[in-house]
Scaffold this active site. Structure first.
Site, PDB file in Angstrom:
ATOM      1  N   ASP A   1      48.414  43.470  48.201  1.00 27.14           N
ATOM      2  CA  ASP A   1      48.682  44.833  48.674  1.00 27.14           C
ATOM      3  C   ASP A   1      49.729  44.890  49.770  1.00 27.14           C
ATOM      4  O   ASP A   1      50.247  45.968  50.087  1.00 27.14           O
ATOM      5  CB  ASP A   1      47.404  45.432  49.269  1.00 27.14           C
ATOM      6  CG  ASP A   1      46.417  45.840  48.213  1.00 27.14           C
ATOM      7  OD1 ASP A   1      46.820  45.978  47.057  1.00 27.14           O
ATOM      8  OD2 ASP A   1      45.239  46.019  48.558  1.00 27.14           O
TER       9      ASP A   1
HETATM   10  C1  BGC Z   1      44.972  44.547  53.926  1.00 35.75           C
HETATM   11  C2  BGC Z   1      44.714  44.234  52.470  1.00 35.75           C
HETATM   12  C3  BGC Z   1      44.033  45.397  51.836  1.00 35.75           C
HETATM   13  C4  BGC Z   1      44.782  46.683  52.090  1.00 35.75           C
HETATM   14  C5  BGC Z   1      43.990  47.825  51.509  1.00 35.75           C
HETATM   15  C6  BGC Z   1      45.722  45.842  54.068  1.00 35.75           C
HETATM   16  O1  BGC Z   1      45.885  46.165  55.415  1.00 35.75           O
HETATM   17  O2  BGC Z   1      45.643  43.486  54.551  1.00 35.75           O
HETATM   18  O3  BGC Z   1      43.932  43.070  52.324  1.00 35.75           O
HETATM   19  O4  BGC Z   1      43.878  45.192  50.468  1.00 35.75           O
HETATM   20  O5  BGC Z   1      45.010  46.881  53.456  1.00 35.75           O
HETATM   21  O6  BGC Z   1      44.185  49.043  52.013  1.00 35.75           O
HETATM   22  C1  NOJ Z   2      42.032  43.358  49.456  1.00 34.55           C
HETATM   23  C2  NOJ Z   2      42.012  44.339  48.351  1.00 34.55           C
HETATM   24  O1  NOJ Z   2      40.725  44.841  48.189  1.00 34.55           O
HETATM   25  C3  NOJ Z   2      42.486  43.732  47.069  1.00 34.55           C
HETATM   26  O2  NOJ Z   2      42.576  44.702  46.085  1.00 34.55           O
HETATM   27  C4  NOJ Z   2      43.805  43.045  47.293  1.00 34.55           C
HETATM   28  O3  NOJ Z   2      44.187  42.497  46.078  1.00 34.55           O
HETATM   29  C5  NOJ Z   2      43.725  42.013  48.381  1.00 34.55           C
HETATM   30  N1  NOJ Z   2      43.275  42.650  49.568  1.00 34.55           N
HETATM   31  C6  NOJ Z   2      45.047  41.279  48.639  1.00 34.55           C
HETATM   32  O4  NOJ Z   2      45.938  42.068  49.333  1.00 34.55           O
END
Ligand code: BGC
Ligand code: NOJ
Length: 825
Positions: free
Chosen positions: A497
């Site tokens: 993400d």
């Molecule tokens: C996080 C990710 C997460 C995303 C979701 C980010 O700040 O680092 O792990 O999936 O937010 O909103």
């Molecule tokens: C957490 C999110 O829930 C997941 O969808 C995502 O793939 C990972 N973070 C990696 O960014």
């Protein structure tokens, strides 16, 4: 065993033996609709289905002290000259206890506190199929003297919509209402208008007093550790009008030496059938018809009812876990596999990424990508629920193939609150659906009507959309949305993400997850290419199974073309690159000064079948070992970013070694484990598994800090001064994927269309292991022998004593137990 507790593998518990754990350690209550977060000091909150829209009790996140608010029992011991107030779970008063234990069990938390010879046990659970949380309380006098005690219960009610509850004080401070009927406290805020539900907090014994106003019970300037009523000694009978309604009962308990007493408190979410109202009376001053709540309290006041409910919970979990049980030479793997990993998979299935100590319940609902992956670790336990979930998720997809990135569990409607245009989302639906098909053999799900979110299902002019249409649309979407190298476009981001190649955010007040515009961008993802290859392999196998050879051929052509693109465009010399940015420059390449190698594309290229014939798969995994692997797990990329790269987005906003910037993201570690299994390298796969296994972290628990019984999303990487420290436990895709690693990759028990395929990939040092697997109604009892000390390769399979043809175990026509002996070599 650690300074904070130990596993009880027979009792399927983790027993915490001191309350001041490095961080609050969590458990979940509830398995169907009613859920509770419960920490080892009885902190946490409850909600019904949706932690945002149906919050039942309050919790203040990131509070000081941490984890304040919960299911508190205050014990006031009036036996001596100076009354002593304490809590069996230590908090909030924190009176030192003589003994403390917290049994973290499957669907229950059992806290035992002992002070001056008085033992109070508070066992909290939600019986299967019910919307009621039960606290079974036992108070025992272990001392030689008669004891005079008063018990005060305490919960603080939330006004259901959690965000409004926490922020819209000008309204919420005026609307609170309760109706008290004997030992039943009903929280009825907003019932008068649109709600048909209320909350019951009742006690199965007669009470000596009650309070429903927080100001009366706690005070205005006091904290919960110095709440007025338990210290003053008597309830005030307060009836909340506005402000902050709470529920508290006072129960006087006198005990002779050796005597004990049992009672229960019930906290229930009640939907009241019509009529909603009755004639107001002294007993029901607001005229709320509480008959449904009364029935619940009456039910639990019957002798034996609480114990029966707990037995039902035990039976429920025994039945669920009996679908997969194993015995391996490694105690960590065995206990995670048999108990905790499957238990965590249930939590991720139920809650996605919505409510934990790191997810506030109002930020994220059910993730499209997340929930599809969660099914991989859950489908063997309750296939019917997985089936419904797949259809619910698919129904949030749009007709062009794009997806809402999340939906609210209560409404099942997608929303864009956490952003959109993640160009991997739709492909995970292929993985969940084919996992369901292989588990159950139930192809009827594919023809199940399931509309797109932007198409009215009742429009007669529109042909019925089926789940299979969703899968085909998903594949077509990736094939259509490709960039200059022929690789899939990344959109806002893919699985990672934070790799935001179209964000270019210079505005501190905007969220990385919402910023940027993907329209017209040509940034591409190598990881999506690998994921696409894997998803198309699944589609091809499915089509063969369905006898649709033309479709299989068509899909194969798409696969071959994408594989050729990936091999020609994405090989960097020693590993696969990660992406091409909006300018067409490579990301995750030796030409970059930071972030030269990433984990995700190595895992997915290999899982998609790339590099298998030209040596690149092995080379890529060797590069992972060389550059990314550490004793605490494999870091996400190297070198970690030390400055903000505008063209890469959020990933470069984290400090080096943390989360997506060089942290150990346990979720993606599992893809490397599986890639090693694919290459037959069981020693490496298992060594890597142990490096992220929480049960194996007990010797370093003060560094690791989180629960030793569930996986964490991240562990700080080697670039961080807090290398080895875990964050974000419980709600992570690590749960499902690691269960796939252990059960299918390492132990090699793989559900497949024709039956259960046996293909282990174990450490060479294992001489045998056993698995009992329920599969399509039959039970397979499988013993695997490894006389030659190999990692993989099946030499012989005996089914009920007779040599089998190949290593796929067919499913008997009539359900029965099948004895299987496998010899590797
Ligand atoms: C996080 C990710 C997460 C995303 C979701 C980010 O700040 O680092 O792990 O999936 O937010 O909103
Ligand atoms: C957490 C999110 O829930 C997941 O969808 C995502 O793939 C990972 N973070 C990696 O960014």
């Amino acid at each position: 065993m650690s300074a904070y507790g130990h596993f009880d593998d027979v009792g399927r518990e983790f027993v915490i033996t001191r309350p001041d754990t490095p961080l609050p350690w969590l458990n979940y209550l509830g398995q169907d609709d009613f859920f509770g977060l419960c920490t080892n000091t009885a902190g946490g909150y409850t909600f019904w289905r949706d932690a945002k829209l149906r919050r039942i009790t309050r919790y203040r996140y990131n509070n000081v002290p941490m984890d304040a608010g919960g299911r508190y029992l205050y014990v006031r011991d009036e036996s001596g000259s100076d009354p002593v107030v304490w809590n069996p779970g230590w908090k909030p008063v924190k009176t030192p206890l003589d003994e403390y234990r917290c049994h973290v069990g499957l669907g229950y938390t059992d806290i035992v506190g002992v002070k001056d010879g008085v033992e109070v046990r508070q066992r909290m659970f939600v019986p299967p199929g019910e919307d009621t949380e039960v606290w079974h309380v036992t108070v025992g006098n272990r001392s030689q003297d008669a004891r005079s005690l008063r018990l005060f219960s305490f919960v603080e009610f939330a006004f259901y919509e959690a965000q409004n509850d926490a922020t819209n004080l000008q309204r919420t401070m005026s609307i609170g209402e309760v109706q008290v009927e004997g030992s039943a406290i009903y929280h009825v805020t907003e019932y008068r208008e649109r709600r048909d539900h209320y909350t019951l907090f009742g006690c199965t014994s007669d009470v000596d007093g009650f309070d429903t106003s927080r100001e009366a019970f706690v005070g205005v300037h006091e904290g919960m550790h110095e709440a007025r009523v338990p210290f003053a000694g008597r309830a005030t009978g307060s009836v909340a009008r506005g402000w902050n309604p709470v529920g508290s009962h006072e129960v006087a308990i006198d005990l002779a030496p050796g005597e004990s007493r049992e009672l229960a408190f019930v906290l229930a979410y009640v939907q009241q059938p019509e009529p909603k109202f009755v004639e107001p009376s002294a007993a029901r001053p607001l005229g709320v018809n509480t008959s449904a709540g009364e029935a619940i309290l009456a039910q639990y006041s019957q002798p034996g009812a609480v114990d029966d409910a707990f037995t039902r919970l035990r039976d429920y979990w025994d039945a669920r876990l009996s679908a997969f049980q194993g015995r391996t030479p490694d105690e960590h793997a065995t206990r995670m596999l048999n108990t905790w990993n499957q238990y965590q998979c249930m939590a991720t299935f139920n809650l996605s990424r919505s409510a934990s100590l790191f997810e506030t319940g109002i930020g994220r609902g059910m993730g499209f990508r997340d929930s599809n992956q969660d099914i991989l670790g859950f489908v063997h336990m309750i296939p019917e629920r997985a089936r419904q979930r797949i259809l619910d998720i698919a129904a949030t997809q749009l007709s062009d193939g794009a997806c809402f990135h999340q939906y609210q569990p209560l409404t099942k409607k997608g929303n864009a609150d956490v952003g959109g245009d993640f160009y991997d989302d739709h492909l995970w639906l292929v993985l969940s659906t084919t996992a369901y098909l292989k588990e159950t053999g139930d192809a009827s799900i594919l023809s199940e009507p399931c509309s797109f979110a932007d198409v009215a299902p009742t429009d007669a002019a529109v042909p019925t959309v089926t789940l299979l249409d969703h899968l085909e649309t998903s594949i077509a979407y990736t094939l259509a949305k490709r960039g200059p190298h022929g690789l899939p476009l990344i959109g806002h981001a893919d699985w990672n993400d934070c790799l935001n190649l179209n964000c270019f955010s210079t505005e501190p007040n905007e969220s990385f997850q919402l910023a940027g515009d993907v329209e017209g961008s040509t940034a591409e993802s190598v990881m999506i290419a690998g994921l696409f290859l894997h998803a198309s392999q699944e589609m091809i196998a499915m089509y063969h199974h369905l006898g649709r050879e033309d479709d299989a051929r068509r899909m194969q052509a798409g696969y071959d073309e994408m594989l050729a693109v990936l091999e020609t465009q994405a090989w960097d010399g020693e590993w696969y690159t990660r992406a091409f940015d909006a300018d067409g420059s490579p990301v995750g390449s030796h030409v970059n000064d930071e972030g030269k190698i990433y984990i995700e594309s190595q895992g997915w290229a290999v899982l998609g079948g790339a590099g298998l014939t030209n040596g690149r798969a092995r080379r890529a995994l060797d590069s992972v070992a060389e550059h990314l692997a550490t004793e605490n797990g494999i870091v996400l990329q190297q070198p970690a970013y030390t400055r903000y790269h505008l063209e890469l987005g959020e990933i470069t906003s984290y400090p080096p070694g943390v989360k997506e910037n060089g942290g150990i993201f346990c979720h993606n570690n599992s893809w490397i484990h599986l890639a090693h299994c694919l290459l037959g390298d069981g020693d490496r796969a298992f060594e890597y598994y142990l490096s992220v296994c929480p049960s194996a972290k007990q010797a370093q628990i003060d560094t690791y800090r989180l629960e030793p019984y569930v996986y964490a999303q991240t562990i700080d990487g080697k670039d961080s001064p807090t290398f080895g420290q875990a964050k974000n436990s419980w709600l992570t895709g690590t749960a499902a994927w690691t269960f796939v690693v252990l059960s299918q990759g390492i132990l090699g028990v793989k559900p497949d269309y024709a039956g259960l395929r046996i293909d282990p990939c174990i450490p060479a040092g294992w001489d045998s292991f056993e698995v009992t697997r329920r599969f399509r109604g039959s039970t397979f009892h499988i013993t695997v022998h490894n006389p030659d000390g190999v990692c993989s390769g099946v030499r012989q399979v005996l089914v009920d004593g007779a040599p089998a043809d190949g290593s796929t175990l067919p499913v008997p026509d009539e359900p029965r137990t099948v004895e299987v002996q496998v010899t590797l070599g």
